[in-house]
Design a protein around this motif. Structure first.
Motif: not given
Length: 469
Positions: A120-141
């Motif tokens: 998983i990867a996480r990042i928040r925008s500079a103004d703090g109003n957006r929060y992005d999350v990426a999930w890698n499907g390898n963990q569940v095949g």
């Protein structure tokens, strides 16, 4: 009730109370602020985690289901089934190579490359109003990556509300703790200190009014703590101060009494003006006077009387006579110089000059005759007095350092002595210089010229009485 209200009012007005209140309040606020800062970040992280947990459920469902899809159309339908709730601003699906297969809403900042080596990867925008999350499907095949963009603007509003809630709570706690502490400290420390201050003011009044038994407010309620020790020490200090002041005043009274006695004795020996000059440090006092009138008086036959009268009685008799003469000198403002045996010497016109010095001496001489006449009548003894008067320049002063007296020198003094010694009993013999001054105010009898030792022939007169207009 009124006493308690007065105490609370005094507590509120006290500078110490306000200072303690201020610093207690500031201390509590600072402590709460230190606690609030970590709480703020914990609350922020909690809200983000809540958003992520909701999206994570959909992400696991999508990734687990996607590996069962056999056709592209089935995969596309599954991707479109991702719920876009109020917190999801957009999503995208990419394969392991980074090719984007589906997308909806806002484009996230993350991609498949960001989760190639992690689940998983996480990042928040500079103004703090957006929060992005990426999930890698390898963990569940699964061979896909799901990227979700969250709208987290509400978190700022939630945090502002949280902060204000904490601030309100801090204010309430601070006020309550400050008030409670003030009341407790007021009863234990501040009010006793205020009473001690009142006692200090009372001390000033009692010392100025010489009050010894004073009931201090701070000692009404006994205390066993350090403040009680201070109050007890204060009470002991006051007792010592009063004792020392009383002893000092007694000593000062004794010194003043002795000083007054010494002053009185000194003024019995010296004129006031001369005594004052001696006290100021003058070593030798000698003043010249152009004109003064000197009187010598001698009790006739007093030497013969001393052979018949016991010494003590004789001294007492002489003391009574000379005391009468002293009263006359004071009455007419004249200066007694000395007594030698039964001889009495007085002068007019010094140490402070007066123009009627000759008249004052003449009046005293006439009264001295009356005094001697009264004594002779009362005692049945043939008392008589011989008086001589002369007017002229003299020198007056004090010499020596032991048993000194105020004395006169000059030819005028010698002539006055000769006027007495060459005179007649029951007569007042005056020189020509005195006669010239008094002839228009007194009656005289011309004695004529007589031989005066050391002077030759001198014209003299007998003073008879004062002319009454």
């Amino acid at each position: 009730m009124e006493e308690r209200s007065q105490a609370l009012l005094s507590l509120a007005k006290a500078k110490l109370s306000r200072r303690i209140t201020f610093w207690i309040f500031i201390s509590i606020v600072v402590i709460e602020a230190i606690i609030l800062v970590p709480s703020y970040f914990r609350r922020e992280q909690e809200l983000i985690n809540q958003v992520e947990e909701v999206s994570a459920i959909q992400a696991r469902f999508f990734l687990q289901t996607s590996k069962l899809m056999k056709t592209e159309s089935e995969f596309t339908d599954l991707a479109k089934s991702i719920k876009q709730d109020t917190n999801i601003a957009g999503w995208a699906v990419e394969d392991a190579k980074g090719q984007r297969l589906a997308q909806m809403g806002e484009i996230a900042l993350l991609s498949a490359a960001d989760v190639r080596d992690k689940p998983i990867a996480r990042i928040r925008s500079a103004d703090g109003n957006r929060y992005d999350v990426a999930w890698n499907g390898n963990q569940v095949g699964s061979e896909y990556v799901l990227i979700v963009r969250h709208n987290v603007e509400f978190i700022q509003q939630e945090l502002v509300t949280f902060v204000w809630r904490i601030i309100g709570l801090v204010a309430i706690i601070s006020l309550f703790v400050t008030a409670s502490t003030l009341v407790i400290l007021g009863a234990i420390v501040i009010l006793p200190i205020l009473k001690l201050r009142e006692d200090l003011e009372l001390v000033a009044d009692s010392i100025s009014q010489e009050q010894i038994n004073v009931q201090f407010h701070s000692m009404l309620a006994p205390r066993t703590d350090e403040l009680g020790d201070v109050m007890a020490a204060f009470n002991q200090m006051y007792a010592r101060i009063i004792k020392e002041i009383s002893e000092r005043k007694r000593a000062e009274a004794t010194i003043q009494k002795e000083k007054d006695t010494s002053e009185h004795l000194l003024l019995n020996i010296l004129p006031y003006a001369i005594a004052d000059r001696l006290k100021q440090g003058e070593k030798i006092i000698a003043d010249g006077f152009n004109e003064a009138t000197v009187l010598f008086a001698d009790i006739v036959s007093f030497t013969e009387l001393s052979a018949k009268v016991p010494p003590v009685k004789l001294v007492c008799l002489l003391n009574e006579i000379f005391s009468e003469f002293d009263g006359l000198a004071e009455k007419y403002g004249l200066e007694k110089i000395k007594t030698i045996g039964d001889a009495y010497m007085v002068v007019g016109g010094l140490p402070m000059f007066r123009p009627d010095h000759a008249e004052a001496i003449a009046d005293m001489a006439l009264d001295m005759q009356k005094v001697i006449g009264r004594f002779a009548s009362d005692l049945g003894e043939p008392f008589k007095i011989r008086i001589g008067i002369n007017t002229g320049p003299v020198v007056a002063g004090v010499i020596g350092i032991k048993k000194f007296i105020y004395d006169l020198w000059g030819d005028a003094v010698n002539v006055a002595s000769r006027m007495e010694s060459h005179g007649l009993a029951d007569h007042i013999q005056v020189s020509g210089s005195t006669y010239v001054i008094l002839k228009n105010k007194y009656n005289f009898a011309d004695r004529g010229k007589i031989m005066i030792k050391g002077k030759g022939e001198m014209q003299t007169y007998f003073l008879i009485n004062k002319i009454i207009n």
